[in-house]
Design an enzyme around this catalytic site. Structure first.
Site, mmCIF file in Angstrom:
data_model
loop_
_atom_site.group_PDB
_atom_site.id
_atom_site.type_symbol
_atom_site.label_atom_id
_atom_site.label_comp_id
_atom_site.label_asym_id
_atom_site.label_seq_id
_atom_site.Cartn_x
_atom_site.Cartn_y
_atom_site.Cartn_z
ATOM 1 N N LYS A 165 -9.566 -9.783 5.106
ATOM 2 C CA LYS A 165 -8.638 -10.778 4.596
ATOM 3 C C LYS A 165 -9.391 -12.095 4.380
ATOM 4 O O LYS A 165 -9.902 -12.694 5.319
ATOM 5 C CB LYS A 165 -7.460 -10.961 5.556
ATOM 6 C CG LYS A 165 -6.582 -9.721 5.645
ATOM 7 C CD LYS A 165 -6.105 -9.280 4.266
ATOM 8 C CE LYS A 165 -5.313 -8.007 4.295
ATOM 9 N NZ LYS A 165 -4.916 -7.575 2.945
ATOM 10 N N ASP A 193 -10.527 -8.966 0.365
ATOM 11 C CA ASP A 193 -9.227 -9.022 -0.303
ATOM 12 C C ASP A 193 -8.615 -10.410 -0.150
ATOM 13 O O ASP A 193 -8.212 -10.809 0.937
ATOM 14 C CB ASP A 193 -8.302 -7.975 0.314
ATOM 15 C CG ASP A 193 -6.942 -7.919 -0.364
ATOM 16 O OD1 ASP A 193 -6.794 -8.519 -1.440
ATOM 17 O OD2 ASP A 193 -6.032 -7.264 0.192
ATOM 18 N N LYS A 265 0.241 0.422 -4.252
ATOM 19 C CA LYS A 265 1.189 0.348 -3.151
ATOM 20 C C LYS A 265 2.495 1.011 -3.611
ATOM 21 O O LYS A 265 3.066 0.620 -4.634
ATOM 22 C CB LYS A 265 1.437 -1.096 -2.728
ATOM 23 C CG LYS A 265 0.251 -1.740 -2.020
ATOM 24 C CD LYS A 265 0.607 -3.144 -1.565
ATOM 25 C CE LYS A 265 -0.457 -3.710 -0.624
ATOM 26 N NZ LYS A 265 -1.733 -3.955 -1.312
#
Length: 368
Positions: A165, A193, A265
């Site tokens: 992250k 990401d 997703k």
């Protein structure tokens, strides 16, 4: 087969590693999940799940999803859940959009279709091409050292793929990526990401600062257009995620953005039906695919596992087993990963047995 009753359940999923932190100060120790059960006149139950990352990650929230379900569910009573095309036409005739809520219904219908056919969902999606496949874990945003320590610890558990992250100050994000790449020992797959957290300038600075590292960068800016500008003339491989929501955007990802892959997703694209369609297109376009969802427990993990298992090995970048990250074990912690790899259940449908006693009473019921 006809749907005779639909139930909506609330449950809380705690994060297994303390606090989950993303760019822009977005952080949580738990998320609110929604489970949907569709009951049929043949005595079968189909389960679906949708668990968003709060209300500031994607344009939805638990409250919005549940409001949509109260509108959608009465319309599916009497429908044949094994006729997925008909179910989607029915749902679209009730409300346009609302893909997150429709995703849970879609997964529940696939569960019932598999049970009716006596086959696991992976077989119905084209067949199992991978008996097992690599899974990744997200590394919460923190100091470079804390993130490197997370990578080191999870490598001991067999994890070889990590999604870092990032998405704050470029210098800090470069240091995070460097520390984690070093902790990966040159063997781990490292994906930095941003979750759309960088502006164009910060994205350019961060990605160019990572060009000497063995990393991919995922969704640098919120939109595909901004990500294209930020990534221009950069050598770091690009993966897009949040801005790719339908098949038309898949072509944009390849031909406009020059991305090498897309993170699918399930709930973001509207469920297994649409995710499988996009997966097949990505394979035809010779692109890489990650398969996951926004959050979840056993139900969403099972759904993800079937799509991953039926994906070509040469095109699957990674997948997530969210029930390793959370305590959403409503089906006895099944499916379960082993040494950094996941596999799809072989029983019909989702292949798991949800225990209703692990849940509180439904918050909404329609039908008999």
């Amino acid at each position: 087969m006809k749907i005779v009753e639909a139930n909506v359940f609330d449950y809380r999923l705690n994060y297994s590693h303390g606090e989950y932190v993303m760019s822009g100060g977005r952080a949580a120790v738990a998320q609110v999940g929604t489970l949907v059960r569709l009951r049929t006149d043949e005595g079968a139950d189909g389960w679906g799940e949708v668990t968003p990352l709060g209300s500031t990650y994607l344009p939805t929230s638990p409250e919005v999803i549940r409001a949509a379900l109260t509108q959608l569910l009465p319309g599916v009573i009497g429908a044949d859940p094994t006729n997925l095309s008909s179910v989607h036409r029915l749902l679209d005739g009730i409300a346009l959009g609302q893909g997150f809520a429709k995703s849970a219904l879609d997964i529940a219908c696939w569960d019932l279709l598999g049970q009716h056919a006596g086959m696991p969902i992976a077989a119905l999606l084209g067949g199992v091409l991978q008996e097992d496949f690599p899974i990744y874990e997200a590394v919460p945003l923190g100091s470079p050292q804390s993130m490197a320590d997370f990578v080191t610890a999870r490598r001991k558990a067999g994890i070889t793929q990590f999604q870092l992250k990032v998405g704050n100050r470029p210098d800090d994000d470069i240091a995070r990526a460097r520390a984690c790449a070093e902790a990966g020992g040159g063997e781990a797959v490292i994906i930095a990401d941003s979750n759309g957290g960088w502006n164009i300038l910060d994205g350019q600075l961060a990605m160019r600062g990572m060009e000497d590292l063995p990393v991919y960068v995922e969704q640098p800016c919120r939109t595909t257009a901004d990500s294209i500008i930020a990534h221009r003339n950069c050598r770091v491989p690009l993966v897009l995620d949040e801005s790719i929501t339908d098949t038309e955007h898949v072509f944009d990802a390849k031909h406009a953005a020059g991305a090498m892959g897309v993170n699918l997703k399930l709930s973001r694209v509207g469920g297994l039906t649409k995710a499988a369609r996009m997966r097949d297109l990505l394979q035809d376009l010779n692109m890489m695919i990650s398969v996951e969802d926004t959050w979840g427990g056993d139900v969403i993990t099972a759904a993800v596992s079937h799509l991953a298992a039926s994906t070509r090995p040469e095109n699957l970048l990674t997948a997530s087993f969210f029930n390793d990250w959370t305590d959403g074990h409503v089906a006895g912690y099944s499916p379960r990963s082993r040494n950094g790899r996941g596999s799809a259940p072989t029983a019909p449908g989702l292949g798991i047995q949800v225990d209703p006693t692990a849940l509180s009473a439904p918050i909404f019921t329609t039908g008999t």
